[in-house]
Design an enzyme around this catalytic site. Structure first.
Site, PDB file in Angstrom:
ATOM      1  N   LYS A  78       0.864  -1.187   0.000  1.00 44.62           N
ATOM      2  CA  LYS A  78       0.000   0.000   0.000  1.00 44.62           C
ATOM      3  C   LYS A  78       0.897   1.233   0.000  1.00 44.62           C
ATOM      4  O   LYS A  78       1.931   1.249   0.695  1.00 44.62           O
ATOM      5  CB  LYS A  78      -0.855  -0.061   1.275  1.00 44.62           C
ATOM      6  CG  LYS A  78      -1.949   0.969   1.418  1.00 44.62           C
ATOM      7  CD  LYS A  78      -2.757   0.678   2.699  1.00 44.62           C
ATOM      8  CE  LYS A  78      -3.966   1.561   2.840  1.00 44.62           C
ATOM      9  NZ  LYS A  78      -4.782   1.203   4.040  1.00 44.62           N
ATOM     10  N   SER A 154      -9.440   0.559   2.866  1.00 46.50           N
ATOM     11  CA  SER A 154      -8.638   1.455   2.038  1.00 46.50           C
ATOM     12  C   SER A 154      -7.470   0.758   1.363  1.00 46.50           C
ATOM     13  O   SER A 154      -6.864   1.328   0.469  1.00 46.50           O
ATOM     14  CB  SER A 154      -8.111   2.619   2.882  1.00 46.50           C
ATOM     15  OG  SER A 154      -7.267   2.137   3.921  1.00 46.50           O
ATOM     16  N   SER A 178      -9.556  -1.784   7.097  1.00 47.01           N
ATOM     17  CA  SER A 178      -8.994  -1.496   5.775  1.00 47.01           C
ATOM     18  C   SER A 178      -8.148  -2.607   5.163  1.00 47.01           C
ATOM     19  O   SER A 178      -7.823  -2.539   3.979  1.00 47.01           O
ATOM     20  CB  SER A 178      -8.178  -0.195   5.816  1.00 47.01           C
ATOM     21  OG  SER A 178      -9.043   0.912   5.838  1.00 47.01           O
TER      22      SER A 178
END
Lengths: 454, 65
Positions: A78, A154, A178
Site C-alpha cells: 500500500k 482502504s 482497511s
C-alpha cells in the site's frame, strides 16, 4: 495465476535455481505492465531496485548461501509504506511534494531480509480514510472479479493486486477494517494482527490508537510465512510489542483439537445479505460450532472507534487542512474538517470506553479461543452504489462496509479474514477472531477450513 | 432516549466558531458538506458520550516514560 498458487514452493524452486529470481521477476514486471492499466492497482513500480535485489538473490544461491524463506517471492505494498528513494504519497496529492523516504518501512526491510522482492506501491483511499479505493487523484481500483464493482478499501490496491495475481502477497494497513474489507470483497486472505504485534515504523499513520499493518495473500501458508518474517520488536514504533515473535507456520498442521469456537452474535449477526449468511452458516457447520456469544454495547464501541479515528486523523492533517483544504480528495476533506471540531471530552470518553469494552471482551475470551463473524455484510457492490438494502433496512453503503470489522480493531484483537469462493458468486470473507497475541489459533482454524474447502 | 442531544445545537454557528478557534478557513462552497458531516458525527457520538463509565476506568491511551 497458477505460477503463484504456492509461492512457498516457488521460493523453494528459486533456491534450486529453477526459475531464477531474476526470471520470475521479469515475468512479474511484464505481467504488471500488461494488466495494470486496466486493474489500476500500482501507483509506482520499483523495477530497478527489484532487479538489483533479484540478482543479489541469484548470486547468493550461486554462492551456496540461503537467501531466506521467501526467496524471490515478489510483493507490493500500500502506498503509505516508506520505500527508500520514493515519496510516500498515502493516496494524497498533498504528499507528492514531500521528500523521498530515507529508508524502508521496518516490515519491508524484514521481508527483504527473508528474500522477498518489492516490486511497487499500491493504490488506496486518500490517507486511508475510506472503504472503497475510489481516489480522486489516483483513480479507482476496480474489483478484479468484476470491474464494475468495488475492490473495497482502504487497502484496495493491495487486495486487488493479490486477487488478480499480479503479486502473490501484499501489505496493507487496517484502522477500522482497511485490510479485512478489501480482502473480503476481493476474495483473498487478510490478516490484521494484534495491535502492536507488527511494527508500523515507516508507515504513514492515520489514527495511531487504532492503526495496524498486515499482509494479504491467496495462499494461507504464504500468508503465515510472510507474517512470521515481519514479527519482532522495533524501537522505532512506540506501540510495537516487546514480546518475542510467535511464529504461526507450525500452527498450520496442528489441527483444531481442543479449540473452543463460537459464533459472535448480536451486532455481528445483523444486517447481512443472504449469501453472506449462507457462507457464515456453512463455515459454522463445517467447524461444528453450536455456541454463540455476544460482546456488550458493540454499537457504542463502533461509534467510539469512529470518534477516535476522526479526532486523531483530523489532528494529524490539521495544518494541511488549514493551508490546502481544496487539495484534499472531496471524499475525505469534509470528514477531516468535521473531525477537527469535536469536543475533547468526547475523545477521552471514547478512549475510556475502549478500555471498558476491552475488559468485557477479555472475560469472554476466558471461555473461547476463536470467534466467528462475517467480514463484510455484502459482496462487492457496484462502484456507483451508495446504499445497501438488507432485510427491508436501508444502510449508507460506505460506512456499513465496516460494520463487522470496526468494533474488533477498536480493541486490537487479531483477526484473519478467510475468503469463500462459491461458484457463480462473488467472494465474501469470514472473520476468525482471537484473544490478543493468539494469531496461531486463527491459522489453525483457517487451515481446517481450507482442508474442508470452506 | 439517551441517544440524542437534549438541546438542539446550531451546527452552522458551531462550525464557524470552531473554524475560527482552529484557524481554519473553510471555503463557502464546502461549508454545507462540513456542517452535514459535523451533524453526522454528533449523531454517531451520542451512544458514546451518554454511556456512564465508572470513575475508575482510565483512558486506553498509554504512555511509557
Amino acid at each position: 495465476m497458477s505460477e503463484f498458487q504456492n509461492a512457498i514452493a516457488q521460493a523453494a524452486a528459486i533456491k534450486a535455481g529453477k526459475p531464477s529470481a531474476s526470471a520470475l521477476l521479469e515475468a512479474t514486471l511484464a505481467d504488471i505492465a500488461a494488466r495494470n492499466p486496466a486493474l489500476n492497482c500500482f501507483t509506482a513500480v520499483t523495477a530497478e531496485r527489484a532487479r538489483s535485489q533479484a540478482q543479489a538473490i541469484d548470486n547468493a544461491i550461486a554462492a551456496g548461501q540461503d537467501p531466506g524463506p521467501l526467496a524471490g517471492v515478489p510483493f507490493a505494498v500500500k502506498n503509505l509504506f516508506d520505500i527508500q528513494g520514493l515519496t510516500t504519497i498515502a493516496g494524497a496529492k498533498l504528499n507528492q511534494g514531500n521528500p523521498a523516504a530515507a529508508q524502508n518501512a521496518t516490515v519491508i526491510t524484514r521481508l527483504q531480509q527473508a528474500g522477498a522482492v518489492l516490486v511497487g506501491a499500491l493504490n488506496m483511499d486518500e490517507y486511508a480514510y475510506g472503504f472503497v479505493t475510489i481516489n480522486a487523484h489516483f483513480g479507482t481500483t476496480p474489483n478484479p472479479h468484476d470491474p464494475t464493482r468495488m475492490a473495497g478499501g482502504s487497502s484496495g490496491g493491495s487486495a486487488a493486486a493479490v486477487a488478480a495475481g499480479l503479486v502473490p502477497f501484499a501489505l496493507g494497513s487496517d484502522t477500522n477494517g482497511s485490510i479485512r474489507v478489501p480482502a473480503s470483497l476481493c476474495g483473498v486472505y487478510g490478516l490484521k494482527p494484534t495491535y502492536g504485534r507488527l511494527s508500523r515504523a515507516g508507515a504513514f499513520l492515520f489514527s495511531s490508537s487504532l492503526d495496524h499493518v498486515g499482509p494479504m495473500a491467496r495462499s494461507l501458508p504464504l500468508l503465515a510465512a510472510v507474517y512470521d518474517a515481519m514479527q519482532g520488536p522495533d524501537p522505532a514504533d512506540p506501540v510495537c510489542t516487546q514480546r518475542p515473535p510467535a511464529p504461526v507456520t507450525p500452527a498450520l498442521t496442528q489441527g483444531t483439537g481442543g479449540l473452543r469456537i463460537a459464533q459472535l452474535g448480536g451486532h455481528f449477526e445483523r444486517g447481512m445479505e443472504p449469501l453472506v449468511r449462507d457462507v457464515l452458516t456453512e463455515v459454522l457447520q463445517s467447524l461444528a460450532v453450536s455456541d454463540r456469544v455476544e460482546f456488550p454495547e458493540t454499537h457504542r464501541a463502533r461509534a467510539a472507534a469512529y470518534i477516535i479515528t476522526a479526532c486523531e486523523g483530523s489532528q494529524l492533517h490539521l495544518e494541511r487542512l488549514r493551508q490546502h483544504p481544496m487539495a484534499f480528495d472531496p471524499a475525505t476533506r469534509d470528514r477531516f474538517l468535521a473531525g477537527a471540531m469535536l469536543p475533547a471530552a468526547w475523545y477521552v470518553q471514547a478512549q475510556r470506553l475502549r478500555r471498558w469494552y476491552r475488559d468485557r471482551v477479555r472475560e469472554i475470551f476466558q471461555h473461547y479461543d476463536v470467534l466467528i463473524a462475517p467480514t463484510t455484510p455484502c459482496v462487492a457492490p457496484p462502484l456507483n452504489q451508495t446504499t445497501l438494502e438488507i432485510d427491508g433496512e436501508t444502510y449508507p453503503l460506505r460506512p456499513h462496509l465496516g460494520f463487522y470489522t470496526q468494533p474488533l480493531s477498536f480493541i486490537g484483537l487479531p483477526v484473519l479474514s478467510v475468503p469463500s469462493h462459491r461458484p457463480g458468486n462473488l467472494p465474501v470473507g469470514i472473520q476468525l477472531i482471537a484473544a490478543p497475541y493468539q494469531e496461531a489459533k486463527l491459522f489453525r482454524v483457517a487451515a481446517r477450513l481450507e482442508s474442508v474447502g470452506g | 432516549m439517551d441517544e440524542h442531544l437534549s438541546k438542539p445545537v446550531d451546527l452552522a454557528a458551531y462550525v464557524e466558531a470552531m473554524a475560527t478557534a482552529l484557524e481554519l478557513t473553510i471555503p463557502e462552497e464546502i461549508k454545507p458538506g462540513v456542517v452535514a458531516n459535523v451533524e453526522h458525527i454528533f449523531a454517531i457520538a451520542q451512544p458514546v458520550i451518554s454511556f456512564p463509565l465508572p470513575d475508575t476506568v482510565e483512558s486506553a491511551a498509554t504512555f511509557e516514560p
